[in-house]
Scaffold this motif. Structure first.
Motif, PDB file in Angstrom:
ATOM      1  N   GLU A  25       2.333  -4.831 -12.677  1.00  0.00           N
ATOM      2  CA  GLU A  25       2.882  -3.999 -11.608  1.00  0.00           C
ATOM      3  C   GLU A  25       3.815  -2.962 -12.198  1.00  0.00           C
ATOM      4  O   GLU A  25       4.286  -3.103 -13.330  1.00  0.00           O
ATOM      5  CB  GLU A  25       3.601  -4.851 -10.567  1.00  0.00           C
ATOM      6  N   VAL A  26       4.067  -1.921 -11.429  1.00  0.00           N
ATOM      7  CA  VAL A  26       4.998  -0.874 -11.832  1.00  0.00           C
ATOM      8  C   VAL A  26       6.402  -1.441 -11.690  1.00  0.00           C
ATOM      9  O   VAL A  26       6.778  -1.941 -10.624  1.00  0.00           O
ATOM     10  CB  VAL A  26       4.820   0.390 -10.955  1.00  0.00           C
ATOM     11  N   SER A  27       7.177  -1.371 -12.769  1.00  0.00           N
ATOM     12  CA  SER A  27       8.563  -1.864 -12.708  1.00  0.00           C
ATOM     13  C   SER A  27       9.435  -0.843 -11.980  1.00  0.00           C
ATOM     14  O   SER A  27       9.060   0.328 -11.825  1.00  0.00           O
ATOM     15  CB  SER A  27       9.111  -2.095 -14.118  1.00  0.00           C
ATOM     16  N   ALA A  77      -1.080  12.714 -18.076  1.00  0.00           N
ATOM     17  CA  ALA A  77       0.247  13.253 -18.383  1.00  0.00           C
ATOM     18  C   ALA A  77       1.344  12.279 -17.958  1.00  0.00           C
ATOM     19  O   ALA A  77       2.334  12.100 -18.677  1.00  0.00           O
ATOM     20  CB  ALA A  77       0.443  14.601 -17.700  1.00  0.00           C
ATOM     21  N   MET A  78       1.170  11.634 -16.786  1.00  0.00           N
ATOM     22  CA  MET A  78       2.169  10.659 -16.339  1.00  0.00           C
ATOM     23  C   MET A  78       2.216   9.483 -17.301  1.00  0.00           C
ATOM     24  O   MET A  78       3.303   9.017 -17.670  1.00  0.00           O
ATOM     25  CB  MET A  78       1.865  10.181 -14.923  1.00  0.00           C
ATOM     26  N   ALA A  79       1.054   9.005 -17.713  1.00  0.00           N
ATOM     27  CA  ALA A  79       1.008   7.887 -18.657  1.00  0.00           C
ATOM     28  C   ALA A  79       1.695   8.263 -19.963  1.00  0.00           C
ATOM     29  O   ALA A  79       2.500   7.486 -20.502  1.00  0.00           O
ATOM     30  CB  ALA A  79      -0.447   7.478 -18.912  1.00  0.00           C
ATOM     31  N   ALA A  80       1.403   9.449 -20.478  1.00  0.00           N
ATOM     32  CA  ALA A  80       2.026   9.896 -21.725  1.00  0.00           C
ATOM     33  C   ALA A  80       3.537  10.000 -21.578  1.00  0.00           C
ATOM     34  O   ALA A  80       4.294   9.593 -22.475  1.00  0.00           O
ATOM     35  CB  ALA A  80       1.436  11.243 -22.144  1.00  0.00           C
ATOM     36  N   ASP A  96      -4.965   3.759 -18.997  1.00  0.00           N
ATOM     37  CA  ASP A  96      -5.456   2.464 -18.518  1.00  0.00           C
ATOM     38  C   ASP A  96      -4.302   1.532 -18.163  1.00  0.00           C
ATOM     39  O   ASP A  96      -4.345   0.846 -17.136  1.00  0.00           O
ATOM     40  CB  ASP A  96      -6.355   1.791 -19.564  1.00  0.00           C
ATOM     41  N   ALA A  97      -3.262   1.528 -18.983  1.00  0.00           N
ATOM     42  CA  ALA A  97      -2.102   0.669 -18.704  1.00  0.00           C
ATOM     43  C   ALA A  97      -1.414   1.102 -17.409  1.00  0.00           C
ATOM     44  O   ALA A  97      -0.985   0.264 -16.610  1.00  0.00           O
ATOM     45  CB  ALA A  97      -1.117   0.704 -19.875  1.00  0.00           C
ATOM     46  N   LEU A  98      -1.321   2.419 -17.205  1.00  0.00           N
ATOM     47  CA  LEU A  98      -0.716   2.928 -15.971  1.00  0.00           C
ATOM     48  C   LEU A  98      -1.547   2.522 -14.761  1.00  0.00           C
ATOM     49  O   LEU A  98      -1.011   2.035 -13.764  1.00  0.00           O
ATOM     50  CB  LEU A  98      -0.577   4.453 -16.033  1.00  0.00           C
ATOM     51  N   GLU A  99      -2.857   2.702 -14.846  1.00  0.00           N
ATOM     52  CA  GLU A  99      -3.727   2.313 -13.737  1.00  0.00           C
ATOM     53  C   GLU A  99      -3.635   0.815 -13.455  1.00  0.00           C
ATOM     54  O   GLU A  99      -3.614   0.396 -12.297  1.00  0.00           O
ATOM     55  CB  GLU A  99      -5.174   2.707 -14.037  1.00  0.00           C
ATOM     56  N   ASN A 100      -3.560   0.005 -14.516  1.00  0.00           N
ATOM     57  CA  ASN A 100      -3.422  -1.450 -14.331  1.00  0.00           C
ATOM     58  C   ASN A 100      -2.153  -1.779 -13.555  1.00  0.00           C
ATOM     59  O   ASN A 100      -2.149  -2.660 -12.687  1.00  0.00           O
ATOM     60  CB  ASN A 100      -3.426  -2.177 -15.669  1.00  0.00           C
ATOM     61  N   ARG A 101      -1.067  -1.072 -13.840  1.00  0.00           N
ATOM     62  CA  ARG A 101       0.188  -1.320 -13.130  1.00  0.00           C
ATOM     63  C   ARG A 101       0.099  -0.846 -11.674  1.00  0.00           C
ATOM     64  O   ARG A 101       0.492  -1.558 -10.752  1.00  0.00           O
ATOM     65  CB  ARG A 101       1.335  -0.627 -13.854  1.00  0.00           C
ATOM     66  N   VAL A 102      -0.389   0.376 -11.483  1.00  0.00           N
ATOM     67  CA  VAL A 102      -0.457   0.952 -10.131  1.00  0.00           C
ATOM     68  C   VAL A 102      -1.359   0.114  -9.230  1.00  0.00           C
ATOM     69  O   VAL A 102      -1.020  -0.155  -8.073  1.00  0.00           O
ATOM     70  CB  VAL A 102      -0.930   2.421 -10.188  1.00  0.00           C
ATOM     71  N   TYR A 103      -2.505  -0.325  -9.764  1.00  0.00           N
ATOM     72  CA  TYR A 103      -3.459  -1.092  -8.957  1.00  0.00           C
ATOM     73  C   TYR A 103      -3.264  -2.604  -9.081  1.00  0.00           C
ATOM     74  O   TYR A 103      -4.057  -3.375  -8.559  1.00  0.00           O
ATOM     75  CB  TYR A 103      -4.898  -0.687  -9.314  1.00  0.00           C
ATOM     76  N   GLU A 104      -2.186  -2.997  -9.772  1.00  0.00           N
ATOM     77  CA  GLU A 104      -1.774  -4.403  -9.910  1.00  0.00           C
ATOM     78  C   GLU A 104      -2.910  -5.288 -10.423  1.00  0.00           C
ATOM     79  O   GLU A 104      -3.169  -6.364  -9.887  1.00  0.00           O
ATOM     80  CB  GLU A 104      -1.205  -4.922  -8.589  1.00  0.00           C
ATOM     81  N   ARG A 105      -3.538  -4.823 -11.475  1.00  0.00           N
ATOM     82  CA  ARG A 105      -4.611  -5.590 -12.111  1.00  0.00           C
ATOM     83  C   ARG A 105      -4.016  -6.604 -13.072  1.00  0.00           C
ATOM     84  O   ARG A 105      -3.031  -6.332 -13.742  1.00  0.00           O
ATOM     85  CB  ARG A 105      -5.554  -4.658 -12.875  1.00  0.00           C
ATOM     86  N   ARG A 106      -4.628  -7.760 -13.124  1.00  0.00           N
ATOM     87  CA  ARG A 106      -4.222  -8.850 -14.039  1.00  0.00           C
ATOM     88  C   ARG A 106      -2.724  -9.148 -13.952  1.00  0.00           C
ATOM     89  O   ARG A 106      -2.062  -9.367 -14.958  1.00  0.00           O
ATOM     90  CB  ARG A 106      -4.626  -8.509 -15.471  1.00  0.00           C
ATOM     91  N   GLY A 107      -2.214  -9.113 -12.724  1.00  0.00           N
ATOM     92  CA  GLY A 107      -0.818  -9.481 -12.501  1.00  0.00           C
ATOM     93  C   GLY A 107       0.199  -8.445 -12.936  1.00  0.00           C
ATOM     94  O   GLY A 107       1.395  -8.711 -12.919  1.00  0.00           O
ATOM     95  N   ASP A 157       0.829  -1.201   0.000  1.00  0.00           N
ATOM     96  CA  ASP A 157       0.000   0.000   0.000  1.00  0.00           C
ATOM     97  C   ASP A 157       0.867   1.256   0.000  1.00  0.00           C
ATOM     98  O   ASP A 157       0.486   2.276  -0.577  1.00  0.00           O
ATOM     99  CB  ASP A 157      -0.929   0.011   1.213  1.00  0.00           C
ATOM    100  N   ASN A 158       2.026   1.160   0.653  1.00  0.00           N
ATOM    101  CA  ASN A 158       2.945   2.285   0.698  1.00  0.00           C
ATOM    102  C   ASN A 158       3.406   2.658  -0.711  1.00  0.00           C
ATOM    103  O   ASN A 158       3.460   3.832  -1.069  1.00  0.00           O
ATOM    104  CB  ASN A 158       4.129   1.915   1.592  1.00  0.00           C
ATOM    105  N   PHE A 159       3.720   1.651  -1.524  1.00  0.00           N
ATOM    106  CA  PHE A 159       4.145   1.907  -2.895  1.00  0.00           C
ATOM    107  C   PHE A 159       2.971   2.416  -3.728  1.00  0.00           C
ATOM    108  O   PHE A 159       3.119   3.365  -4.491  1.00  0.00           O
ATOM    109  CB  PHE A 159       4.761   0.654  -3.525  1.00  0.00           C
ATOM    110  N   ARG A 160       1.821   1.782  -3.584  1.00  0.00           N
ATOM    111  CA  ARG A 160       0.647   2.221  -4.352  1.00  0.00           C
ATOM    112  C   ARG A 160       0.331   3.682  -4.033  1.00  0.00           C
ATOM    113  O   ARG A 160       0.063   4.480  -4.929  1.00  0.00           O
ATOM    114  CB  ARG A 160      -0.560   1.347  -4.041  1.00  0.00           C
ATOM    115  N   ASN A 161       0.381   4.038  -2.759  1.00  0.00           N
ATOM    116  CA  ASN A 161       0.136   5.423  -2.362  1.00  0.00           C
ATOM    117  C   ASN A 161       1.161   6.361  -2.992  1.00  0.00           C
ATOM    118  O   ASN A 161       0.817   7.449  -3.461  1.00  0.00           O
ATOM    119  CB  ASN A 161       0.161   5.530  -0.832  1.00  0.00           C
TER     120      ASN A 161
END
Length: 148
Positions: A44-46, A21-24, A31-42, A2-6
């Motif tokens: 994650e943010v590298s 802007a962050m995604a760009a 959507d891809a950024l949100e999927n990584r941040v919220y760890e959807r479908r496995g 949660d610390n990283f997600r925050n």
């Protein structure tokens, strides 16, 4: 985690233009950024993406999250020009004041036999300030007084 997600959320929200802007800047869709941040479908943010996000945001939020997750604190090293002994002594006095503030806050927080979340955050903030000033004081001392 949660610390990283925050941390990721703060960097995305705080970026001028927000999440899009962050995604760009990362070269991905929102959507891809949100999927990584919220760890959807496995997903994650590298590490590389997290470091890029931190650079784009102009902060140390990711470094702070890593330090906190490791049981430590992140302390930015001072980036200063020439320094004199008076500046170091002034920083030392601020450190003494922070220690006194910690003593007062600790006494107040523990008075009822329990430290709540708000009290804990206040104590942790003072702890961080004390650690940061100690490192800065030493670095400035070394800069001024070390010959080799």
């Amino acid at each position: 985690m949660d610390n990283f997600r925050n941390c990721y959320q703060q960097m995305c929200k705080g970026m001028p233009g927000g999440w899009p802007a962050m995604a760009a800047a990362l070269g991905i869709t929102k959507d891809a950024l949100e999927n990584r941040v919220y760890e959807r479908r496995g997903q994650e943010v590298s590490l590389h993406e997290a470091m890029q996000m931190q650079a784009f945001h102009g902060s140390t939020l990711f470094a702070e999250a890593v330090a906190m997750d490791s049981g430590g604190v992140f302390v930015r090293m001072p980036d200063v020009g020439p320094v004199d002994n008076e500046e170091i002594q002034s920083l030392y006095m601020e450190l003494v004041e922070d220690v006194a503030r910690l003593a007062r806050e600790w006494r107040e927080a523990t008075r009822d036999g329990e430290v709540d979340g708000r009290e804990r955050r206040r104590l942790e903030r003072i702890q961080h300030d004390i650690c940061a000033k100690t490192v800065q004081m030493n670095e400035l001392t070394f800069q001024l007084f070390c010959r080799s």
